[in-house]
Enzyme design. Structure first.
Site, PDB file in Angstrom:
ATOM      1  CE1 TYR A  32       1.135  -0.393   4.383  1.00 54.64           C
ATOM      2  CE2 TYR A  32       0.166   1.803   4.375  1.00 54.64           C
ATOM      3  CZ  TYR A  32       0.954   0.849   4.981  1.00 54.64           C
ATOM      4  OH  TYR A  32       1.567   1.119   6.175  1.00 54.64           O
ATOM      5  NE  ARG A  51       6.869   4.517   0.311  1.00 50.48           N
ATOM      6  CZ  ARG A  51       6.641   5.314   1.347  1.00 50.48           C
ATOM      7  NH1 ARG A  51       7.616   5.627   2.187  1.00 50.48           N
ATOM      8  NH2 ARG A  51       5.440   5.804   1.565  1.00 50.48           N
ATOM      9  NE  ARG A  99      -5.796 -19.889   5.017  1.00 49.09           N
ATOM     10  CZ  ARG A  99      -4.585 -20.393   5.258  1.00 49.09           C
ATOM     11  NH1 ARG A  99      -4.189 -21.502   4.671  1.00 49.09           N
ATOM     12  NH2 ARG A  99      -3.747 -19.765   6.080  1.00 49.09           N
ATOM     13  CG  HIS A 101       0.903 -20.251   2.925  1.00 47.55           C
ATOM     14  ND1 HIS A 101       1.760 -20.424   3.988  1.00 47.55           N
ATOM     15  CD2 HIS A 101      -0.326 -20.123   3.460  1.00 47.55           C
ATOM     16  CE1 HIS A 101       1.073 -20.394   5.125  1.00 47.55           C
ATOM     17  NE2 HIS A 101      -0.198 -20.214   4.822  1.00 47.55           N
ATOM     18  CE  LYS A 146       3.207   3.358   3.131  1.00 44.67           C
ATOM     19  NZ  LYS A 146       3.317   3.408   4.585  1.00 44.67           N
ATOM     20  CD  GLU A 178      10.643   1.842   9.895  1.00 41.74           C
ATOM     21  OE1 GLU A 178      10.344   2.804   9.161  1.00 41.74           O
ATOM     22  OE2 GLU A 178      10.457   0.663   9.568  1.00 41.74           O
ATOM     23  CG  LEU A 202       8.470   2.619   4.364  1.00 43.63           C
ATOM     24  CD1 LEU A 202       8.084   1.330   3.649  1.00 43.63           C
ATOM     25  CD2 LEU A 202       7.227   3.409   4.710  1.00 43.63           C
TER      26      LEU A 202
HETATM   27  N1  PMP Z   1       8.081   3.889   8.580  1.00 41.03           N
HETATM   28  C1  PMP Z   1       6.916   3.228   8.706  1.00 41.03           C
HETATM   29  C2  PMP Z   1       6.924   1.865   9.328  1.00 41.03           C
HETATM   30  C3  PMP Z   1       5.714   3.810   8.283  1.00 41.03           C
HETATM   31  O1  PMP Z   1       4.544   3.155   8.393  1.00 41.03           O
HETATM   32  C4  PMP Z   1       5.738   5.129   7.746  1.00 41.03           C
HETATM   33  C5  PMP Z   1       4.462   5.812   7.332  1.00 41.03           C
HETATM   34  N2  PMP Z   1       3.998   5.314   6.144  1.00 41.03           N
HETATM   35  C6  PMP Z   1       6.976   5.773   7.615  1.00 41.03           C
HETATM   36  C7  PMP Z   1       8.132   5.119   8.043  1.00 41.03           C
HETATM   37  C8  PMP Z   1       7.070   7.160   7.024  1.00 41.03           C
HETATM   38  O2  PMP Z   1       6.983   7.119   5.618  1.00 41.03           O
HETATM   39  P1  PMP Z   1       6.416   8.349   4.787  1.00 41.03           P
HETATM   40  O3  PMP Z   1       7.230   9.533   5.145  1.00 41.03           O
HETATM   41  O4  PMP Z   1       6.615   7.944   3.369  1.00 41.03           O
HETATM   42  O5  PMP Z   1       4.974   8.506   5.164  1.00 41.03           O
END
Ligand code: PMP
Length: 285
Positions: A32, A51, A99, A101, A146, A178, A202
């Protein structure tokens, strides 16, 4: 009720349906994006779509749309949305199948676009900052994707809610990775530090904006691993995300960060970010 896009159709949200055998529902087998839209202008749309492509590549799912097609679909959703500002959520799953995997033989991906309300953080939040807690990062080793498989992030985020805090900062192998839904920056001895992009975080779109603004604004900065001890010794800690923009973390695990108020570098960066955002809104990015 907002108009959403689902598999070729624009329709009211309450009429949108996906089959229960969708692999997004069964396995969280999907990816997403959330694209902030200000004054009906998507912010860094191309970067979000790039991304998305990287996430799709990461789960070996062919992109069902070209960049131009995505821009057209998002543009229509933004046009139909009630308010000028939106967080446009888009999701692609590997679609319905037995169903099992293993991937189905025939893939019919599910494409869903939802406009969500977007309100920038309140002036009080910007002025006072937020409280956060730390936790050990127990997610998988592809945090650069993501993915809609968000159960660890859900649990880690709830951990902060239960502690009366706004975010959980994740530590892995003794270093800052993060936040559960954000990227994290640290100011130490006047220098802005950011963890390097890797499979453990991310690659945030806002993270890139902040580093670009740091470069342009002449902030001393360095991208390198941040050991836990440096996080705890920091004079400032910042959180970034598309919906939260840039916020100061002023309390960490019940202790003040620095003097417990947003610091001078944060205030400079926040102003630079707002200037940049308004430039984009006026269309002269
Ligand atoms: N890390 C994670 C795990 C996130 O969910 C997000 C928010 N989407 C971010 C970092 C920040 O990413 P962005 O600046 O692209 O929203």
């Amino acid at each position: 009720m907002p108009t959403v896009y689902l598999n070729g159709q624009f329709l009211p949200l309450e009429e949108a349906r996906v089959p229960v055998m969708d692999r997004g529902f069964l396995f969280g087998d999907g990816v997403y994006e959330v694209i902030p839209v200000y004054s009906r202008r998507p912010f860094r749309q191309r970067e979000h779509l790039d991304r998305l492509q990287a996430s799709l590549d990461g789960i070996r799912l062919e992109n069902p749309h070209s960049v131009q097609e995505w821009e057209g679909l998002i543009g229509r959703i933004v046009e139909l949305a009630e308010s000028e500002d939106q967080g446009v959520y888009l999701q692609v799953t590997r679609g319905p199948g037995p169903r099992d995997h293993a991937f189905p033989k025939t893939i019919l991906p599910t494409v869903f676009i939802l406009p969500m309300p977007l309100s920038p953080p309140s002036p009080e939040l910007v002025a006072h900052g937020i409280a956060a807690v730390t936790a050990r990062d127990n997610r998988w080793l592809r945090c650069d994707i993501k993915s809609t498989s968000l159960l660890p992030n859900v649990l880690l985020r709830q951990y902060s809610v239960d502690a009366g805090c706004a975010e959980t900062l994740l530590l892995r192998d003794g270093c800052l990775a993060e936040g559960a839904a954000s990227n994290i920056f640290v100011v130490l001895d006047g220098c802005l530090l950011a963890p390097p992009k890797s499979n453990l975080m991310l690659p945030g779109i806002t993270y890139d904006v902040v580093l670009e603004l740091a470069q342009q604004g002449g902030f001393p900065h360095c991208v390198r691993p941040i050991p836990e001890a440096e996080l705890r010794a920091a004079s400032e800690v910042w959180l970034t995300s598309s919906t939260k923009e840039v916020l100061a973390v002023t309390t960490l695990d019940g202790q003040h960060v620095g003097c417990g108020r947003p610091g001078p570098l944060f205030r400079r960066m926040h102003a630079a970010y707002q200037d940049y955002k308004h430039k984009v809104m006026r269309g002269n990015d």
